[in-house]
Design an enzyme around this catalytic site. Sequence first.
Site, PDB file in Angstrom:
ATOM      1  N   HIS A  75      -3.277 -22.365  -2.992  1.00  0.00           N
ATOM      2  CA  HIS A  75      -4.032 -21.490  -2.075  1.00  0.00           C
ATOM      3  C   HIS A  75      -5.187 -22.244  -1.403  1.00  0.00           C
ATOM      4  O   HIS A  75      -6.270 -21.688  -1.223  1.00  0.00           O
ATOM      5  CB  HIS A  75      -4.576 -20.257  -2.807  1.00  0.00           C
ATOM      6  N   ASN A 148      -1.400 -10.837  -3.971  1.00  0.00           N
ATOM      7  CA  ASN A 148      -0.574 -11.552  -2.992  1.00  0.00           C
ATOM      8  C   ASN A 148      -0.048 -10.550  -1.966  1.00  0.00           C
ATOM      9  O   ASN A 148      -0.270  -9.344  -2.099  1.00  0.00           O
ATOM     10  CB  ASN A 148       0.620 -12.207  -3.692  1.00  0.00           C
ATOM     11  N   HIS A 194      14.234 -12.631  -6.883  1.00  0.00           N
ATOM     12  CA  HIS A 194      13.700 -11.475  -6.158  1.00  0.00           C
ATOM     13  C   HIS A 194      12.627 -11.949  -5.164  1.00  0.00           C
ATOM     14  O   HIS A 194      12.665 -11.618  -3.972  1.00  0.00           O
ATOM     15  CB  HIS A 194      13.101 -10.493  -7.169  1.00  0.00           C
TER      16      HIS A 194
HETATM   17  P1  NDP Z   1      11.945   1.891  -1.241  1.00  0.00           P
HETATM   18  O1  NDP Z   1      13.372   1.900  -0.850  1.00  0.00           O
HETATM   19  O2  NDP Z   1      11.232   3.174  -1.492  1.00  0.00           O
HETATM   20  O3  NDP Z   1      11.118   1.088  -0.144  1.00  0.00           O
HETATM   21  C1  NDP Z   1      11.488  -0.209   0.186  1.00  0.00           C
HETATM   22  C2  NDP Z   1      10.264  -1.070   0.192  1.00  0.00           C
HETATM   23  O4  NDP Z   1      10.610  -2.345   0.678  1.00  0.00           O
HETATM   24  C3  NDP Z   1       9.170  -0.558   1.123  1.00  0.00           C
HETATM   25  O5  NDP Z   1       7.947  -0.639   0.418  1.00  0.00           O
HETATM   26  C4  NDP Z   1       9.162  -1.525   2.289  1.00  0.00           C
HETATM   27  O6  NDP Z   1       7.901  -1.734   2.808  1.00  0.00           O
HETATM   28  C5  NDP Z   1       9.638  -2.785   1.602  1.00  0.00           C
HETATM   29  N1  NDP Z   1      10.303  -3.758   2.464  1.00  0.00           N
HETATM   30  C6  NDP Z   1      11.047  -3.574   3.559  1.00  0.00           C
HETATM   31  N2  NDP Z   1      11.490  -4.754   4.040  1.00  0.00           N
HETATM   32  C7  NDP Z   1      10.992  -5.690   3.219  1.00  0.00           C
HETATM   33  C8  NDP Z   1      11.061  -7.105   3.191  1.00  0.00           C
HETATM   34  N3  NDP Z   1      11.755  -7.774   4.098  1.00  0.00           N
HETATM   35  N4  NDP Z   1      10.428  -7.761   2.198  1.00  0.00           N
HETATM   36  C9  NDP Z   1       9.739  -7.094   1.269  1.00  0.00           C
HETATM   37  N5  NDP Z   1       9.629  -5.755   1.243  1.00  0.00           N
HETATM   38  C10 NDP Z   1      10.242  -5.081   2.206  1.00  0.00           C
HETATM   39  O7  NDP Z   1      11.735   0.914  -2.489  1.00  0.00           O
HETATM   40  P2  NDP Z   1      12.115   1.146  -4.009  1.00  0.00           P
HETATM   41  O8  NDP Z   1      10.856   1.376  -4.726  1.00  0.00           O
HETATM   42  O9  NDP Z   1      13.228   2.127  -4.171  1.00  0.00           O
HETATM   43  O10 NDP Z   1      12.644  -0.283  -4.368  1.00  0.00           O
HETATM   44  C11 NDP Z   1      13.829  -0.804  -3.763  1.00  0.00           C
HETATM   45  C12 NDP Z   1      13.648  -2.243  -3.503  1.00  0.00           C
HETATM   46  O11 NDP Z   1      12.658  -2.379  -2.496  1.00  0.00           O
HETATM   47  C13 NDP Z   1      13.105  -3.031  -4.698  1.00  0.00           C
HETATM   48  O12 NDP Z   1      14.129  -3.488  -5.531  1.00  0.00           O
HETATM   49  C14 NDP Z   1      12.371  -4.132  -4.044  1.00  0.00           C
HETATM   50  O13 NDP Z   1      13.253  -5.196  -3.806  1.00  0.00           O
HETATM   51  C15 NDP Z   1      11.916  -3.564  -2.700  1.00  0.00           C
HETATM   52  N6  NDP Z   1      10.478  -3.237  -2.661  1.00  0.00           N
HETATM   53  C16 NDP Z   1       9.969  -2.305  -3.520  1.00  0.00           C
HETATM   54  C17 NDP Z   1       8.610  -2.115  -3.596  1.00  0.00           C
HETATM   55  C18 NDP Z   1       8.025  -1.219  -4.638  1.00  0.00           C
HETATM   56  O14 NDP Z   1       6.850  -1.408  -4.974  1.00  0.00           O
HETATM   57  N7  NDP Z   1       8.765  -0.266  -5.185  1.00  0.00           N
HETATM   58  C19 NDP Z   1       7.684  -2.822  -2.683  1.00  0.00           C
HETATM   59  C20 NDP Z   1       8.346  -3.719  -1.764  1.00  0.00           C
HETATM   60  C21 NDP Z   1       9.688  -3.904  -1.793  1.00  0.00           C
HETATM   61  P3  NDP Z   1       7.228  -0.685   3.861  1.00  0.00           P
HETATM   62  O15 NDP Z   1       6.706   0.401   3.007  1.00  0.00           O
HETATM   63  O16 NDP Z   1       6.198  -1.431   4.548  1.00  0.00           O
HETATM   64  O17 NDP Z   1       8.317  -0.255   4.784  1.00  0.00           O
END
Ligand code: NDP
Length: 510
Positions: A75, A148, A194
């Site tokens: 960083h 992060n 992941h």
């Molecule tokens: P949801 O299906 O409720 O939501 C998907 C999440 O993914 C949203 O927070 C979205 O952010 C984020 N996202 C979309 N595109 C990308 C990307 N290219 N890189 C990183 N994050 C992205 O999530 P679930 O809780 O059902 O989890 C499903 C999958 O989503 C997880 O296995 C994980 O891979 C991913 N994810 C989950 C998060 C969590 O905290 N539960 C956070 C981020 C990703 P936004 O809200 O801005 O649209």
Amino acid sequence: MSNNKRDPASRQLEEWYEKNKSQIGYVTSEAGVAVPYADSSITVGKYGPIVLEDFNLFEQLAHFNRERIPERVVHAKGAGAFGYFEVTHDISKYTVSKVFEYVGKKTNIAVRFSQVAGNLGSADTVRDPRGFALKFYTEEGIWDLVGNNTPIFFMRDPILFPMFIKSQKRNPVTNLRDWDMFWDYLSLRPESTHQVMFLFSDRGIPDGHRHQHGFGSHTFSLIGKDRKLTWCKFIYKTNQGIKNLDPDKAQEIAGKDPDYALRDLYNAIENGKKTKEFPSWTFYIQVMTPEEAKHQSFNPFDITKVWPHEDFPLIKVGKFVLNQNPGNYFADIEQIAFSPNNLTPGIGASPDRLLQGRLISYQDTHRYRLGANYEQLVVNTTLNKVSNFQRDGRDAVNNQGGAPNYHPNSFGGPDPDPNAMSWIPPPAKVEGDVDYYDLGEDDNYSQPRVFWNKVLDEGGKSRLVDNLANSLKMTSERIRNRAVEVFSKVDPDMGDRLRNMLATEIVVNL
Ligand code: NDP
């Protein structure tokens, strides 16, 4: 170019001068003594040698030789700003933390954004996770949330942290970033999958620091009244909207303006002083009871996993706003030091193995980089009076005067606050055989599979595969093949796409 067309970052000196010109005094030595000459050394005659008596010259040269401190081992390149956190929703049923005491409460904060792998002068628009660390100057001491821009990380065990970082940094012989090292480590430790998929997705190159979310990433604890424990995650979502750079554009910017994100943040805050629209994020928590934690299909203390939103919905807590640029970059940002162990009453750690490692390693790196008294530097100083038995060392500014430096003593202590018993975590029962337990095979693929199948649309999938292939093509064949096997375990379709793309790609030997 006329002055008013230049951005606020370019106008900084002009503006400083306009504001300060009536108060500018005369040049002095470090001791504040007037110096008769700034642009010439003292010599014997016009063209003769310099005299040893020219202590002003020696002071300048000696200070210059010491102007750099070790850059952060990770960083190193970053940008920072100041502002405030404000509570908009009451979560006092979960925590006694004064930060969350009542709706409307404001706490001053400092924030530092960073890239992970590059050195101090490196470009801002590289594909790399971004550090997103918050320092809360609370009335109960400093709370550092050292997050992060991703909710997950590359490894579960802190012993792998230096290994991982070395594989992402320079080859010790060539002194170059080395794609064999990069992919060798990642493909041998598939718990990184992941995070690697997030990194190579669209969000792997944010368009500046303002257009990304932040995550405390680890599982933390909240301690409520009567020492009631709730596990929690901290999430901060950008109010500017997510914006990313496509890889070609990012590369072009890296050549033209390597400080793109730093400049963008500085200008956004300066412009905000006129428009009153400052960069801001909405702050959420997710919570899980200790009982729920026992019954999850995944380990809630594993930082390679998210807590699914459906089961653990985001709870709105507040917002934070960045409305002040650093007064001086070195003093305020290069010297700022965040430590995950800086946790204030009502907020605690968890058995997250990586967090446990971070609780001890950050203070250690600050002591190396900034000295044992780094928490006495203005930007790191708590609003609270510091009362303890630590003394002396280099740069001891607040050495606690005549107070006793040992405990117990007969001179008023200080003694522990009796109220502390009301907010320390409840007793935890821990059992097990002391041994080495490698968690490398702990369910590495189920959440990456959901990410591939549920989160990414067709465009997102094909850009992810493109980005991966563009990087993998620079590795040796056996490492490339191993990496493809890892992604095939996420989903056979992902593996096939990658395999096909790499078969048609011209493998470059840079
Ligand atoms: P949801 O299906 O409720 O939501 C998907 C999440 O993914 C949203 O927070 C979205 O952010 C984020 N996202 C979309 N595109 C990308 C990307 N290219 N890189 C990183 N994050 C992205 O999530 P679930 O809780 O059902 O989890 C499903 C999958 O989503 C997880 O296995 C994980 O891979 C991913 N994810 C989950 C998060 C969590 O905290 N539960 C956070 C981020 C990703 P936004 O809200 O801005 O649209």
